[in-house]
Design a protein around this motif. Structure first.
Motif, PDB file in Angstrom:
ATOM      1  N   PHE A 189       3.571 -16.303  25.536  1.00  0.00           N
ATOM      2  CA  PHE A 189       2.419 -15.817  26.300  1.00  0.00           C
ATOM      3  C   PHE A 189       2.580 -16.277  27.735  1.00  0.00           C
ATOM      4  CE2 PHE A 189      -1.713 -16.819  28.238  1.00  0.00           C
ATOM      5  CZ  PHE A 189      -2.257 -15.545  28.268  1.00  0.00           C
ATOM      6  N   ASP A 190       2.175 -15.424  28.682  1.00  0.00           N
ATOM      7  CA  ASP A 190       2.163 -15.863  30.079  1.00  0.00           C
ATOM      8  C   ASP A 190       1.043 -15.154  30.826  1.00  0.00           C
ATOM      9  OD1 ASP A 190       3.018 -17.426  32.205  1.00  0.00           O
ATOM     10  OD2 ASP A 190       4.376 -15.885  32.958  1.00  0.00           O
ATOM     11  N   LEU A 191       0.539 -15.797  31.846  1.00  0.00           N
ATOM     12  CA  LEU A 191      -0.513 -15.218  32.690  1.00  0.00           C
ATOM     13  C   LEU A 191      -0.301 -15.694  34.115  1.00  0.00           C
ATOM     14  CD1 LEU A 191      -4.301 -14.956  31.999  1.00  0.00           C
ATOM     15  CD2 LEU A 191      -3.537 -16.133  34.077  1.00  0.00           C
ATOM     16  N   HIS A 192      -0.422 -14.781  35.071  1.00  0.00           N
ATOM     17  CA  HIS A 192      -0.395 -15.174  36.485  1.00  0.00           C
ATOM     18  C   HIS A 192      -1.583 -14.545  37.201  1.00  0.00           C
ATOM     19  CE1 HIS A 192       3.554 -17.233  37.152  1.00  0.00           C
ATOM     20  NE2 HIS A 192       3.786 -16.702  35.959  1.00  0.00           N
ATOM     21  N   ARG A 193      -2.067 -15.321  38.152  1.00  0.00           N
ATOM     22  CA  ARG A 193      -3.130 -14.830  39.023  1.00  0.00           C
ATOM     23  C   ARG A 193      -2.550 -13.739  39.940  1.00  0.00           C
ATOM     24  NH1 ARG A 193      -7.812 -17.653  40.596  1.00  0.00           N
ATOM     25  NH2 ARG A 193      -7.161 -19.544  39.498  1.00  0.00           N
ATOM     26  N   CYS A 230       8.793 -10.938  31.578  1.00  0.00           N
ATOM     27  CA  CYS A 230      10.017 -11.709  31.316  1.00  0.00           C
ATOM     28  C   CYS A 230       9.696 -13.124  30.876  1.00  0.00           C
ATOM     29  CB  CYS A 230      10.917 -11.730  32.554  1.00  0.00           C
ATOM     30  SG  CYS A 230      11.718 -10.148  32.862  1.00  0.00           S
ATOM     31  N   HIS A 231       8.681 -13.739  31.485  1.00  0.00           N
ATOM     32  CA  HIS A 231       8.363 -15.130  31.147  1.00  0.00           C
ATOM     33  C   HIS A 231       7.882 -15.269  29.702  1.00  0.00           C
ATOM     34  CE1 HIS A 231       7.675 -16.210  35.691  1.00  0.00           C
ATOM     35  NE2 HIS A 231       8.898 -15.754  35.420  1.00  0.00           N
ATOM     36  N   SER A 232       7.007 -14.362  29.270  1.00  0.00           N
ATOM     37  CA  SER A 232       6.523 -14.450  27.883  1.00  0.00           C
ATOM     38  C   SER A 232       7.670 -14.174  26.913  1.00  0.00           C
ATOM     39  CB  SER A 232       5.366 -13.467  27.649  1.00  0.00           C
ATOM     40  OG  SER A 232       5.802 -12.128  27.812  1.00  0.00           O
TER      41      SER A 232
HETATM   42 MG    MG Z   1       5.074 -17.368  34.312  1.00  0.00          MG
END
Ligand code: MG
Length: 385
Positions: free
Chosen positions: A232-236, A266-268
């Motif tokens: 899982f990933d989240l960015h503002r 890509c990060h998740s």
């Molecule tokens: Mg990230």
């Protein structure tokens, strides 16, 4: 008929090349010995277990063996296998009238094999599982290294364990060994004592772990399955930053804030892959305190994660990612994104799934303040791909 088993683990097992006896080496999280014990401890026909350990380990018997459902005696073995079986038989409870003898170095005996041996031994007094020789069998002069005879293959069978005996037959076999007859197994002593030994089909998977290669092959059976991981990933999202997913730039006046390029897809996915392979997470490999990863494109980090998996012996089988983004619409770009990912992962595009969702106007993602992604990856050991 009441059945007990003697598990013979008294050997030093030096051919496997380890400093501890081979029966205590790890096999998929449990010792080889423990796996051999489990095969009988969970078999409904077995009423009693006797484990024969090397003398120096027998004092720690309960710790070495662990808990069992059936009554279990631990005894010290002797110099030869037949001496160890003698000690095991002495400890077998009086009510047991059929005794199996099993090598602790055979951790893959299954219930059907045990059933066959019990049935045949109950009928004939003694029974062994055997595999018909498949190769041509030669008799060789060990000193000269030359063939002295070619044996009729249909008469050659390779003996396995568990071997089964009516108690009185095993008592007679052990007595013969006591009288000085040497036997490489109990069936040989039973034959010499004049008993008929019947043969039931063995099982090619019921291997005896003798060498380091045997151990490696046995261990591979416990690590060869697929493994799954999630990420899982989240960015503002902030104004003035590009919005790039897997190298594809989306038309947007906002982009993710982050030390790297903030590519949640890509990060998740990297976290899912690393997780499946038991290799930690993205923060461990690409910490945001390291200037090397400042502005690093997600696809570059993904390529590096592929390298980490290769080194650990894994290959990705398929991936599935869901991106949560209120706008712009992702659907027109999904084919480009999937192609880019497939290229880096070395997978066919149909093994790379990317799905798009909005957050229905709810929460930070719904208000367009953030972008998030959930990923799943399935990985295989490299050679099973
Ligand atoms: Mg990230």
């Amino acid at each position: 008929m009441s059945v007990g088993v003697i598990i013979v683990a008294a050997g030093r097992g030096t051919r496997v090349g380890a400093s501890v006896p081979k029966q205590l080496l790890d096999l998929g999280g449990r010792s080889v010995l423990r796996r051999s014990i489990d095969a009988f401890d969970r078999h409904p026909a077995i009423a009693a277990l006797v484990v024969v350990l090397p003398a120096e380990l027998a004092g720690d018997g309960p710790a070495v063996v662990g808990g069992t459902d059936r009554p279990c005696q631990v005894v010290a073995g002797g110099a030869r296998r037949q001496d160890s079986v003698r000690e095991g038989l002495r400890a077998m409870p009086a009510g047991i009238d059929l005794v199996l003898v099993h090598d602790a170095a055979r951790p893959f005996a299954d219930a059907e094999l045990i059933d066959r041996v019990i049935a045949a031994a109950g009928e004939s007094g003694a029974a062994i599982p055997g595999l018909a020789a498949r190769d041509t069998v030669k008799r060789v002069d060990p000193d000269r290294g030359t063939v002295t005879a070619t044996l009729p293959r249909e008469e050659i069978w390779l003996a396995q364990t568990p071997q089964g005996f009516r108690r009185d037959v095993l008592v007679a076999a052990v007595a013969l060994g006591e009288a000085g007859v040497e036997g490489t197994d109990e069936a040989m002593l039973a034959e010499r004592a004049g008993h008929t030994v019947s043969v039931v089909p063995g099982d090619a998977r019921n291997v005896k772990i003798t060498t380091a290669d045997d151990l490696a092959a046995a261990r591979a059976t416990f690590t060869s399955g697929p493994r799954v991981g999630t990420g899982f990933d989240l960015h503002r999202l902030v104004e003035g930053r590009p919005l790039v997913l897997a190298g594809v730039t989306l038309p947007s006046d906002r982009g993710p804030l982050g030390h790297s390029d903030g590519d949640v897809l890509c990060h998740s996915l990297i976290d899912a892959m690393l997780g499946a392979a038991g290799q930690g997470d993205i923060g461990r490999h690409f910490p945001n305190t390291d200037p090397r990863w400042k502005g690093a494109p997600g696809l570059d980090l993904l390529a590096r994660a592929c390298g980490i998996l290769r080194t650990a012996g894994f290959a990705v089988a398929n991936v599935d990612v869901t991106v949560l983004l209120e706008k712009p619409k992702l659907v027109p770009h999904l084919d480009d994104i999937r192609s880019a990912l497939a290229g880096v992962l070395g997978l066919a595009v149909d093994r790379v799934s990317v799905k798009a969702k909005t957050n229905e106007g709810v929460d930070a993602v719904g208000r367009g303040e953030a972008i998030a992604a959930h990923a799943t990856a399935l990985v295989w050991p490299e050679d099973r791909r």
